[in-house]
Design an enzyme around this catalytic site. Structure first.
Site, PDB file in Angstrom:
ATOM      1  N   ASP A 134      25.151   4.760 -17.532  1.00  0.00           N
ATOM      2  CA  ASP A 134      26.515   4.519 -18.010  1.00  0.00           C
ATOM      3  C   ASP A 134      26.455   3.568 -19.197  1.00  0.00           C
ATOM      4  O   ASP A 134      25.732   2.551 -19.169  1.00  0.00           O
ATOM      5  CB  ASP A 134      27.348   3.910 -16.879  1.00  0.00           C
ATOM      6  CG  ASP A 134      28.784   3.663 -17.310  1.00  0.00           C
ATOM      7  OD1 ASP A 134      29.451   4.628 -17.702  1.00  0.00           O
ATOM      8  OD2 ASP A 134      29.229   2.501 -17.255  1.00  0.00           O
ATOM      9  N   ASN A 142      36.292   2.402 -27.522  1.00  0.00           N
ATOM     10  CA  ASN A 142      37.456   3.254 -27.799  1.00  0.00           C
ATOM     11  C   ASN A 142      38.686   2.437 -28.175  1.00  0.00           C
ATOM     12  O   ASN A 142      39.431   2.783 -29.100  1.00  0.00           O
ATOM     13  CB  ASN A 142      37.774   4.112 -26.570  1.00  0.00           C
ATOM     14  CG  ASN A 142      36.871   5.328 -26.460  1.00  0.00           C
ATOM     15  OD1 ASN A 142      36.371   5.835 -27.456  1.00  0.00           O
ATOM     16  ND2 ASN A 142      36.643   5.783 -25.239  1.00  0.00           N
ATOM     17  N   ASP A 151      33.677   9.028 -29.689  1.00  0.00           N
ATOM     18  CA  ASP A 151      33.055  10.345 -29.546  1.00  0.00           C
ATOM     19  C   ASP A 151      31.733  10.411 -30.296  1.00  0.00           C
ATOM     20  O   ASP A 151      30.748  10.994 -29.821  1.00  0.00           O
ATOM     21  CB  ASP A 151      33.996  11.433 -30.071  1.00  0.00           C
ATOM     22  CG  ASP A 151      35.214  11.628 -29.180  1.00  0.00           C
ATOM     23  OD1 ASP A 151      35.207  11.119 -28.037  1.00  0.00           O
ATOM     24  OD2 ASP A 151      36.182  12.285 -29.630  1.00  0.00           O
ATOM     25  N   GLU A 177      31.795   8.428 -20.073  1.00  0.00           N
ATOM     26  CA  GLU A 177      30.563   7.889 -20.649  1.00  0.00           C
ATOM     27  C   GLU A 177      29.423   7.857 -19.644  1.00  0.00           C
ATOM     28  O   GLU A 177      28.384   7.231 -19.878  1.00  0.00           O
ATOM     29  CB  GLU A 177      30.820   6.467 -21.183  1.00  0.00           C
ATOM     30  CG  GLU A 177      31.061   5.409 -20.124  1.00  0.00           C
ATOM     31  CD  GLU A 177      32.515   5.321 -19.676  1.00  0.00           C
ATOM     32  OE1 GLU A 177      32.887   4.280 -19.112  1.00  0.00           O
ATOM     33  OE2 GLU A 177      33.274   6.292 -19.898  1.00  0.00           O
TER      34      GLU A 177
END
Length: 257
Positions: A134, A142, A151, A177
């Protein structure tokens, strides 16, 4: 007397002639003017035949070339259609097996493969370890830089991971993620080495606009008799420990039989 275009000559007797056989003697008939000799007539016919045959052959050749060009154009069109269909098929096949954003495998694409590996583990003929990974603090990326940058980070992360995997390893986007790396024929120590290699590469990588990022790992090995779901849950638990212990680290968790 001048006679032109004479096509036939008839000789008739007078009305007082006695019925019976008579002898009529023609001493001379002279034809004056141009006429066609048999040889010239034959040559003319032959010439006309040759000209007609040549014209017919030329016409057929011209028509054949037109048909060939039409067929070539049709073949070219069919080839273009086939290429377009192949491209569409390839895109459809990739969309069925790959995550659209990152290019990693999706869950559906490994289902049968994973069941087969798990079956061999149960039979004791193979090994399987998994790495649950992760990206640390990805939500902040973000929120700070926007989802487009987020992205791009995920795409570059997948490229980095692929560069550190062994032949046969499968990288799957598990959600958001989070990713899982399935390592067939690898024990816990071997999968831990793969995870540590990825962690080191990610740690020093300079992400455009973002700077540096880290990731955390949970590693476990499947044991005979357990399901893929149980193994995945244990790897998730190991990942939870890695995050609680400061992130940017690899944690392993074994199941003792």
């Amino acid at each position: 007397m001048k006679l032109d275009n004479v096509s036939m000559i008839q000789v008739a007797t007078d009305s007082g002639s006695v019925i019976g056989d008579h002898i009529i003697t023609v001493n001379k008939i002279i034809f004056k003017g141009d006429y066609l000799s048999p040889r010239a007539f034959a040559f003319s016919l032959l010439s006309i035949w040759f000209v007609a045959a040549f014209a017919f052959l030329f016409y057929e050749l011209f028509q054949s070339r037109k048909r060939v060009k039409k067929m070539e154009a049709h073949t070219s069109h069919l080839n273009q259609l086939n290429k377009a269909l192949e491209s569409k098929y390839t895109e459809a096949a990739q969309s069925a097996t790959k995550d659209e954003l990152t290019g990693a495998c999706n869950r559906r694409s490994i289902r049968d493969w994973l069941d087969n590996i798990a079956r061999r583990v149960r039979w004791g003929t193979s090994k399987l370890s998994i790495i649950y990974v992760d990206l640390d603090h990805f939500k902040a990326v973000n929120d700070t830089f926007g989802h487009n940058v987020g992205d791009q980070v995920l795409r570059e992360f997948v490229d980095l991971v692929y560069g550190q995997l062994r032949d046969g390893d499968r990288l799957v986007r598990w959600g958001g993620e989070e990713f899982i790396i399935f390592c067939p024929n690898a024990n816990l120590e071997g999968a831990e080495m793969v995870a540590e290699r990825i962690r080191s590469v990610v740690e020093v990588y300079q992400w455009p606009e973002v700077g540096t990022l880290t990731c955390s790992f949970g590693v476990t090995e499947m044991v005979a008799g357990e399901s893929v779901t149980e193994m995945t849950a244990r790897a998730d638990e190991a990942l939870y420990h890695a995050k609680n212990n400061g992130r940017n680290r690899v944690e392993t968790l074994e199941k003792f039989v």
